[in-house]
Each structure stands twice: as structure tokens, then as C-alpha cells.
Design an enzyme around this catalytic site. Structure first.
Site, PDB file in Angstrom:
ATOM      1  N   CYS A 180       0.822  -1.211   0.000  1.00 35.67           N
ATOM      2  CA  CYS A 180       0.000   0.000   0.000  1.00 35.67           C
ATOM      3  C   CYS A 180       0.865   1.275   0.000  1.00 35.67           C
ATOM      4  CB  CYS A 180      -0.993  -0.055   1.150  1.00 35.67           C
ATOM      5  SG  CYS A 180      -2.449   0.940   0.830  1.00 35.67           S
ATOM      6  N   HIS A 204      -3.355  -4.816   2.047  1.00 32.30           N
ATOM      7  CA  HIS A 204      -2.719  -5.004   3.368  1.00 32.30           C
ATOM      8  C   HIS A 204      -2.738  -6.478   3.780  1.00 32.30           C
ATOM      9  CE1 HIS A 204      -2.186  -0.905   5.105  1.00 32.30           C
ATOM     10  NE2 HIS A 204      -3.069  -0.580   4.174  1.00 32.30           N
ATOM     11  N   GLU A 250      -0.979  -7.937   5.895  1.00 29.42           N
ATOM     12  CA  GLU A 250      -0.669  -8.096   7.331  1.00 29.42           C
ATOM     13  C   GLU A 250      -1.917  -7.925   8.189  1.00 29.42           C
ATOM     14  OE1 GLU A 250      -0.279  -5.525   5.552  1.00 29.42           O
ATOM     15  OE2 GLU A 250      -0.677  -3.724   6.730  1.00 29.42           O
TER      16      GLU A 250
HETATM   17  N1  GLN Z   1      -3.781   6.304   0.691  1.00 32.70           N
HETATM   18  C1  GLN Z   1      -2.508   6.134   1.347  1.00 32.70           C
HETATM   19  C2  GLN Z   1      -1.422   6.944   0.648  1.00 32.70           C
HETATM   20  O1  GLN Z   1      -1.625   7.402  -0.451  1.00 32.70           O
HETATM   21  C3  GLN Z   1      -2.094   4.679   1.407  1.00 32.70           C
HETATM   22  C4  GLN Z   1      -3.087   3.932   2.235  1.00 32.70           C
HETATM   23  C5  GLN Z   1      -2.541   2.706   2.888  1.00 32.70           C
HETATM   24  O2  GLN Z   1      -1.331   2.492   3.007  1.00 32.70           O
HETATM   25  N2  GLN Z   1      -3.457   1.945   3.395  1.00 32.70           N
HETATM   26  O3  GLN Z   1      -0.383   7.094   1.192  1.00 32.70           O
END
Ligand code: GLN
Length: 199
Positions: free
Chosen positions: A80, A176, A178
Site C-alpha cells: 500500500c 494489506h 498483514e
Molecule cells: N492512501 C494512502 C497513501 O496514499 C495509502 C493507504 C494505505 O497504506 N493503506 O499514502
């Protein structure tokens, strides 16, 4: 010998990654400073908020040491926000923050918040190449991977958009892993860490 891994521990879901990797038998160190990378074979860049993590990485002087770690054979996994930090280009960042700092190691563009806002976060069974049963993928204000280069292998797509890729000793996912009980992506990263480093 169990692998010695690091989890970038500046902001975000680093404890959950650490716990999962330890359950799988890895030794894990929380990385906050360049010296913490010493002797590690792999590093996880967790989800969280990528602009925040990037600012803390600048304060800690971690950008070049992480690039050097990878150049010396260290495996990297960004989930992410961590994916956003790995990408060569980043789109969809709030303009008031200017051009987003990034490691530029993954030959692709990360589009931030590609599925919408927090309220549009979701969980979905995801088909992943190499896994028999679908993976329960949690997407939280997730990015997608666009314009993957020729060395980037797309391992999963959702709605026709790449959400899990591999490029050599680099793994990146938009969701995610985890935050679920399913350890298969952490096992995949451990296999990538254990694979011989090309010379
Ligand atoms: N939207 C977040 C970003 O752009 C990332 C979200 C996440 O890591 N769950 O940094």
C-alpha cells in the site's frame, strides 16, 4: 538459518508485519535509521500514509541507504503506502505537497487512492498467480500500479488494474496482507528473500 529481515517502523502497520514474519520464523528488526539496515536480507515498507512516511524517511536520511541496500541484493516489499514509496512515478498525490519523494526502484507508476476515499475501502477474495485459493485482500485507500515496465510481472489484478507485482527482488502490493490471518504473501516474500541474489 532463519532470515534476518527489517520492517520500516516510522508510521503505519509495521507491528503487524513484524509479528507475521516472526510467526513464520524470521528474525525481525524495526528499521528507523540507516544503521538499522546493516546485515538484513530484506525490508518491508508497510502501509500507512505515504506522504508522512516519506517525510520521516527524509528526516532519518533513509532514501539513499535503502536504494543502496536493494542494489546490494536486499529484497524489498512495499504494501500500500510502501508500494507508493517504491514506484518510479507517483500520481494522484495532493498537489499542495509538491512532487512526492520516492525510491523509484519499481518500474511503474503508483496511482494513489485509486479506489476512492476511506469510505470506499473494501475486502475482496483476490486471485493471485501461483496461489490455489483466493487471498482475502484488504484495500484501504489503496493505490493501483499503472504502466508496469517490461521487467515487472503482474501477479494479481482487481477490476482490470494491477494490484500485486514482482520485479526481481522487489514485491509490491496495493492491499494489506498483514491485516488478515492469511500468511501466504509473507511466505512468498520469505521465498523471494531466500532466492539466490543474481550476481
Ligand atoms: N492512501 C494512502 C497513501 O496514499 C495509502 C493507504 C494505505 O497504506 N493503506 O499514502
Amino acid at each position: 538459518m532463519s532470515p534476518h529481515l527489517g520492517v520500516l517502523a516510522l508510521q503505519g502497520a509495521f507491528r503487524e508485519h513484524r509479528l507475521r514474519l516472526e510467526i513464520l520464523g524470521a528474525r525481525v528488526r524495526e528499521v528507523r535509521l540507516p544503521a538499522d539496515l546493516e546485515g538484513l536480507q530484506g525490508l518491508v515498507l508497510p502501509g500507512g500514509e505515504s506522504t508522512t512516511i516519506a517525510g520521516l524517511m527524509t528526516a532519518a536520511g533513509l532514501w539513499d541507504p535503502i536504494r543502496a541496500f536493494h542494489a546490494a541484493g536486499g529484497a524489498l516489499w512495499g504494501s500500500c503506502a510502501g508500494l507508493i514509496l517504491l514506484a518510479r512515478e507517483v500520481e494522484g498525490a495532493p498537489p499542495q505537497f509538491g512532487r512526492q519523494d520516492r525510491l523509484a526502484l519499481l518500474d511503474a507508476t503508483a496511482r494513489r487512492n485509486a479506489f476512492g476515499r476511506q469510505a470506499d475501502s473494501f475486502r475482496v477474495p483476490l486471485q493471485i498467480r501461483g496461489l490455489d485459493a483466493p487471498f482475502p485482500a484488504v484495500f484501504i485507500r489503496a493505490p493501483v500500479i499503472e504502466r508496469p515496465g517490461p521487467s515487472v510481472e503482474v501477479l494479481a489484478e482487481y477490476g482490470g488494474r494491477a494490484v500485486l507485482v514482482r520485479q526481481g527482488r522487489l514485491l509490491a502490493c496495493a492491499f494489506h496482507p498483514e491485516l488478515t490471518a492469511d500468511a501466504r504473501l509473507h511466505e512468498l516474500f520469505l521465498r523471494l528473500v531466500a532466492a539466490p541474489v543474481p550476481t
